[in-house]
Design a protein around this motif. Structure first.
Motif, mmCIF file in Angstrom:
data_model
loop_
_atom_site.group_PDB
_atom_site.id
_atom_site.type_symbol
_atom_site.label_atom_id
_atom_site.label_comp_id
_atom_site.label_asym_id
_atom_site.label_seq_id
_atom_site.Cartn_x
_atom_site.Cartn_y
_atom_site.Cartn_z
ATOM 1 N N CYS A 105 17.601 41.077 9.420
ATOM 2 C CA CYS A 105 16.262 40.471 9.438
ATOM 3 C C CYS A 105 16.062 39.508 8.273
ATOM 4 O O CYS A 105 15.445 38.456 8.430
ATOM 5 C CB CYS A 105 15.186 41.567 9.410
ATOM 6 S SG CYS A 105 14.981 42.419 10.966
ATOM 7 N N HIS B 33 10.913 38.919 7.440
ATOM 8 C CA HIS B 33 11.010 39.554 6.125
ATOM 9 C C HIS B 33 10.187 40.845 6.073
ATOM 10 O O HIS B 33 10.615 41.827 5.447
ATOM 11 C CB HIS B 33 10.569 38.588 5.027
ATOM 12 C CG HIS B 33 11.592 37.546 4.724
ATOM 13 N ND1 HIS B 33 11.532 36.287 5.262
ATOM 14 C CD2 HIS B 33 12.701 37.583 3.961
ATOM 15 C CE1 HIS B 33 12.559 35.589 4.824
ATOM 16 N NE2 HIS B 33 13.297 36.357 4.041
ATOM 17 N N ALA C 133 12.053 48.265 7.679
ATOM 18 C CA ALA C 133 13.312 48.942 8.023
ATOM 19 C C ALA C 133 13.979 49.514 6.776
ATOM 20 O O ALA C 133 14.522 50.627 6.802
ATOM 21 C CB ALA C 133 14.256 47.973 8.733
ATOM 22 N N LEU C 134 13.918 48.784 5.672
ATOM 23 C CA LEU C 134 14.501 49.279 4.425
ATOM 24 C C LEU C 134 13.734 50.497 3.905
ATOM 25 O O LEU C 134 14.340 51.453 3.407
ATOM 26 C CB LEU C 134 14.517 48.158 3.385
ATOM 27 C CG LEU C 134 15.374 48.381 2.155
ATOM 28 C CD1 LEU C 134 16.825 48.587 2.548
ATOM 29 C CD2 LEU C 134 15.253 47.197 1.228
ATOM 30 N N THR D 208 9.577 42.816 8.635
ATOM 31 C CA THR D 208 10.343 43.788 9.419
ATOM 32 C C THR D 208 11.508 44.337 8.598
ATOM 33 O O THR D 208 11.813 45.535 8.655
ATOM 34 C CB THR D 208 10.866 43.131 10.711
ATOM 35 O OG1 THR D 208 9.755 42.596 11.431
ATOM 36 C CG2 THR D 208 11.609 44.118 11.580
ATOM 37 N N ALA D 209 12.149 43.470 7.821
ATOM 38 C CA ALA D 209 13.248 43.919 6.955
ATOM 39 C C ALA D 209 12.744 44.909 5.916
ATOM 40 O O ALA D 209 13.412 45.914 5.634
ATOM 41 C CB ALA D 209 13.895 42.717 6.274
ATOM 42 N N SER E 6 17.983 45.722 8.427
ATOM 43 C CA SER E 6 17.174 45.090 7.386
ATOM 44 C C SER E 6 17.863 43.836 6.848
ATOM 45 O O SER E 6 17.225 42.793 6.674
ATOM 46 C CB SER E 6 16.912 46.083 6.261
ATOM 47 O OG SER E 6 16.210 45.480 5.219
#
Length: 183
Positions: free
Chosen positions: A76, A44, A50-51, A46-47, A73
């Protein structure tokens, strides 16, 4: 004049061994292990990163090459949810059976057994969050020789695991029903 009627008492029997079932149950309290919760948190996080990168690229450059980052994202997030919920769904299929001579743990198509007479010891891991619940780990130890090993069965998510342990070792009178408290 007198007729005798033959009555047969139906006793539940285990289909694997054909033995009389003394106790059967399933996990009542299902909690994912700390490692899977941490792995879900990392997915979460990492998501989220990335977002944020996708939003920064879109706002700064004014173009939309951030679609791969947005898709990553979402992947993930799906991975983080799956890492926690799939093992919980698998654990809900577990069935525990104590027969006259065996303790049987069934997870879907997989079955593991241990003979009640060969159990060396057991451990109870109490659940900190839910009172009177925990895991019962039954161990058969072969401490010497070339076959030095241990056979372990873990009955996870039990309510009153001390009561189940008393049933396994045939000492039900020592653990009153519905108590399940820590000693």
């Amino acid at each position: 004049a007198g007729t005798s009627i033959a009555c047969e008492v139906l006793v539940p029997r285990d289909s694997f061994f054909g033995e009389r079932i003394i106790w059967q149950g399933h996990p009542e309290v299902i909690k994912p292990p700390p490692f899977l919760r941490a792995l879900s948190g990392v997915a979460h996080a990492t998501a989220l990163v990335a977002l944020c990168f996708a939003a920064t690229i879109t706002l700064t450059l004014g173009v939309s090459p951030a679609l791969p980052l947005a898709l990553f994202s979402m992947w993930c997030i799906a991975l983080g949810v799956a890492v926690v919920h799939l093992p919980q769904r698998w654990a809900r299929t577990a069935r525990y059976v104590v027969t006259d001579a065996h303790v049987v743990v069934k997870y879907g198509p997989f079955t593991r057994t241990i003979e009640r007479g060969s159990i060396s010891f057991a451990r109870i891991y109490w659940n900190e969050d839910v009172p009177n619940s925990g895991d019962l780990e039954i161990v058969r130890a072969v401490p010497t020789g070339a076959l030095r090993r241990r056979l372990r069965l873990r009955l996870s998510g039990l309510v009153a695991p001390d009561r189940v342990w008393a049933i396994v070792r045939a000492a039900e009178g020592l653990a009153p029903a519905r108590r399940g408290g820590r000693p």
